[in-house]
Design a protein around this motif. Structure first.
Motif, PDB file in Angstrom:
ATOM      1  N   TYR A  19       0.842  -1.212   0.000  1.00  0.00           N
ATOM      2  CA  TYR A  19       0.000   0.000   0.000  1.00  0.00           C
ATOM      3  C   TYR A  19       0.872   1.255   0.000  1.00  0.00           C
ATOM      4  N   ASN A  23       1.177   4.118  -3.177  1.00  0.00           N
ATOM      5  CA  ASN A  23       0.637   5.477  -3.022  1.00  0.00           C
ATOM      6  C   ASN A  23       1.630   6.521  -2.526  1.00  0.00           C
ATOM      7  N   TYR A  24       2.711   6.113  -1.862  1.00  0.00           N
ATOM      8  CA  TYR A  24       3.566   7.094  -1.179  1.00  0.00           C
ATOM      9  C   TYR A  24       5.027   7.061  -1.626  1.00  0.00           C
ATOM     10  N   ARG A  28       3.426   8.744  -7.538  1.00  0.00           N
ATOM     11  CA  ARG A  28       2.446   9.559  -6.821  1.00  0.00           C
ATOM     12  C   ARG A  28       3.118  10.501  -5.827  1.00  0.00           C
ATOM     13  N   VAL A  37      -0.627  15.679  -6.761  1.00  0.00           N
ATOM     14  CA  VAL A  37      -1.566  15.416  -5.672  1.00  0.00           C
ATOM     15  C   VAL A  37      -0.931  15.595  -4.294  1.00  0.00           C
ATOM     16  N   VAL A  38       0.332  15.227  -4.154  1.00  0.00           N
ATOM     17  CA  VAL A  38       0.910  15.338  -2.809  1.00  0.00           C
ATOM     18  C   VAL A  38       0.960  16.794  -2.342  1.00  0.00           C
ATOM     19  N   LYS A  41      -2.528  18.037  -1.520  1.00  0.00           N
ATOM     20  CA  LYS A  41      -3.132  17.469  -0.307  1.00  0.00           C
ATOM     21  C   LYS A  41      -2.472  18.030   0.935  1.00  0.00           C
ATOM     22  N   ALA A 168     -13.327   3.695   1.755  1.00  0.00           N
ATOM     23  CA  ALA A 168     -12.576   2.473   1.423  1.00  0.00           C
ATOM     24  C   ALA A 168     -12.966   1.310   2.310  1.00  0.00           C
ATOM     25  N   GLU A 201     -13.907   6.397  -6.970  1.00  0.00           N
ATOM     26  CA  GLU A 201     -13.040   5.207  -6.900  1.00  0.00           C
ATOM     27  C   GLU A 201     -13.905   3.988  -6.585  1.00  0.00           C
ATOM     28  N   TYR A 204      -9.197  -0.584  -4.922  1.00  0.00           N
ATOM     29  CA  TYR A 204      -7.764  -0.318  -4.853  1.00  0.00           C
ATOM     30  C   TYR A 204      -7.031  -1.597  -4.464  1.00  0.00           C
ATOM     31  N   MET A 240      -7.440  13.801 -10.419  1.00  0.00           N
ATOM     32  CA  MET A 240      -6.212  13.005 -10.536  1.00  0.00           C
ATOM     33  C   MET A 240      -5.747  13.018 -11.986  1.00  0.00           C
ATOM     34  N   ASP A 249      -5.425   1.592  -8.450  1.00  0.00           N
ATOM     35  CA  ASP A 249      -6.809   1.884  -8.090  1.00  0.00           C
ATOM     36  C   ASP A 249      -7.447   2.559  -9.305  1.00  0.00           C
TER      37      ASP A 249
HETATM   38  O1  LIG Z   1      -4.028  11.067  -3.600  1.00  0.00           O
HETATM   39  S1  LIG Z   1      -3.052  10.053  -3.526  1.00  0.00           S
HETATM   40  O2  LIG Z   1      -2.511   9.629  -4.759  1.00  0.00           O
HETATM   41  C1  LIG Z   1      -3.833   8.705  -2.806  1.00  0.00           C
HETATM   42  C2  LIG Z   1      -3.493   8.273  -1.544  1.00  0.00           C
HETATM   43  C3  LIG Z   1      -4.162   7.195  -0.993  1.00  0.00           C
HETATM   44  C4  LIG Z   1      -5.141   6.567  -1.713  1.00  0.00           C
HETATM   45  C5  LIG Z   1      -5.465   7.029  -2.993  1.00  0.00           C
HETATM   46  C6  LIG Z   1      -4.794   8.114  -3.544  1.00  0.00           C
HETATM   47  C7  LIG Z   1      -6.521   6.398  -3.799  1.00  0.00           C
HETATM   48  N1  LIG Z   1      -6.847   5.097  -3.330  1.00  0.00           N
HETATM   49  C8  LIG Z   1      -7.100   5.092  -1.911  1.00  0.00           C
HETATM   50  C9  LIG Z   1      -7.664   3.762  -1.504  1.00  0.00           C
HETATM   51  F1  LIG Z   1      -8.510   3.928  -0.490  1.00  0.00           F
HETATM   52  C10 LIG Z   1      -5.856   5.409  -1.120  1.00  0.00           C
HETATM   53  N2  LIG Z   1      -1.919  10.540  -2.645  1.00  0.00           N
HETATM   54  C11 LIG Z   1      -0.689   9.814  -2.620  1.00  0.00           C
HETATM   55  C12 LIG Z   1       0.505  10.718  -2.408  1.00  0.00           C
HETATM   56  S2  LIG Z   1       0.298  11.702  -1.007  1.00  0.00           S
HETATM   57  C13 LIG Z   1      -1.209  12.456  -1.379  1.00  0.00           C
HETATM   58  C14 LIG Z   1      -2.267  11.434  -1.587  1.00  0.00           C
END
Ligand SMILES: O=S(=O)(c1ccc2c(c1)CN[C@@H](CF)C2)N1CCSCC1
Ligand SMILES: C[S@@+](CC[C@H](N)C(=O)[O-])C[C@H]1O[C@@H](n2cnc3c(N)ncnc32)[C@H](O)[C@@H]1O
Length: 266
Positions: A19, A23-24, A28, A37-38, A41, A168, A201, A204, A240, A249
């Motif tokens: 996970y 995503n991290y 992304r 997106v980071v 957010k 989720a 969504e 995922y 996105m 996802d």
């Molecule tokens: O928006 S993200 O790409 C992101 C971050 C987390 C998730 C998703 C997207 C979409 N699927 C979710 C499942 F529940 C979890 N992001 C990842 C980098 S830090 C900012 C958030």
């Protein structure tokens, strides 16, 4: 349509490392442009806390998972941060980061970016230390229970944060709204709720787990907040970009909501 039983079965296969990787880490975790997106957010959170209006003794993070990025601006404004998750594997991953164990996920790029956008010239190691000092409880939670922690939070939290959790873990929009009502009970009257989540969504991936997600529109978020008795203060959304649609996802966008529980007697 999924069911709670299917969701619980799916989460038994949830792999925190997969996970985090999905995503991290790049692509992304791209800090190079405010359009990604980071930065968007993290700026939503930094701007919201910068006013100083949201502060107090305790902030609870609902469905923390294995992540701490969502707490980086909050930790300057609360004496205690309470992290929560349904899975022991996620609570253990958080514990590894708090202790600074070898092999814990490296959040330093996120910490450095938050220090940069907060603009106080704070060494990122200072913020890392402050969050580690203030993240004092990592508790089990189930948002489908009217008492998500199994007992009331005493005293109730001054603020609640939740990122990518409720949609989720809910089989449908009604369950999403009920879960929000349940977690709203953890918040004191006048307390602030900050929600980040996925728009549009439906699934995922997290290693061997493929989790269903209830596809939300902004109207669903508004309706659920109203149903939970939380007064909307701000609602923002982010689309996105195709480059960040990586197959882990089918998220179409991200929302950020700031709401407030009415003061006592209102
Ligand atoms: O928006 S993200 O790409 C992101 C971050 C987390 C998730 C998703 C997207 C979409 N699927 C979710 C499942 F529940 C979890 N992001 C990842 C980098 S830090 C900012 C958030
Ligand atoms: C998509 S992850 C979000 C993680 C993190 N907050 C983030 O921003 O990436 C959803 C989290 O909800 C947790 N979860 C699953 N079922 C839950 C439940 N019934 N109540 C609370 N959390 C649950 C999962 O263990 C997982 O960590």
């Amino acid at each position: 349509m999924s069911s709670l039983a299917e969701l619980r079965e799916g989460y038994e296969r949830f792999d925190p490392c997969a996970y985090l990787r999905n995503n991290y880490l790049p692509p992304r975790a791209d800090f190079s442009s405010e359009e990604f997106v980071v930065p968007w957010k993290l700026r939503c959170l930094a701007d919201t806390f910068a006013s100083g209006e949201i502060r107090g003794q305790t902030l609870i993070d609902v469905g923390s998972g294995p992540t701490i990025y969502q707490l980086l601006s909050a930790c300057d404004h609360f004496e205690e941060i309470v992290a929560t998750d349904y899975l022991a594997v996620n609570r253990e991953e958080l514990g590894r980061w708090v202790r600074g164990d070898p092999g814990a996920f490296d959040w330093s790029p996120f910490i450095q970016h938050v220090c940069k956008i907060e603009g106080r010239g704070e060494p990122w190691q200072d913020k890392e230390r402050r969050l580690r000092d203030r993240l004092r409880r990592i508790l089990p939670i189930d948002v489908h229970r009217p008492d998500p922690l199994g007992a009331p939070l005493d005293p109730p939290a001054d603020a609640l944060l939740s990122a990518f959790c409720l949609e989720a873990v809910s089989p449908d929009r009604a369950a999403f709204a009920r879960a929000l009502l349940h977690v709203g009970s953890l918040l004191r009257p006048g307390g602030h709720a900050l929600l980040l989540g996925a728009l549009g969504e439906s699934f995922y991936l997290a290693g061997p787990a493929r989790l269903p997600v209830v596809p939300l529109a902004l109207a669903d978020v508004r309706a659920a907040l109203a149903g939970a008795g939380l007064a909307l203060r701000e609602l923002r959304s982010y689309e996105m970009p195709p480059a960040l649609r990586t197959g882990v996802d089918d998220v179409h966008g991200v929302f950020f909501a700031h709401a407030q529980k009415p003061p006592q007697g209102h």
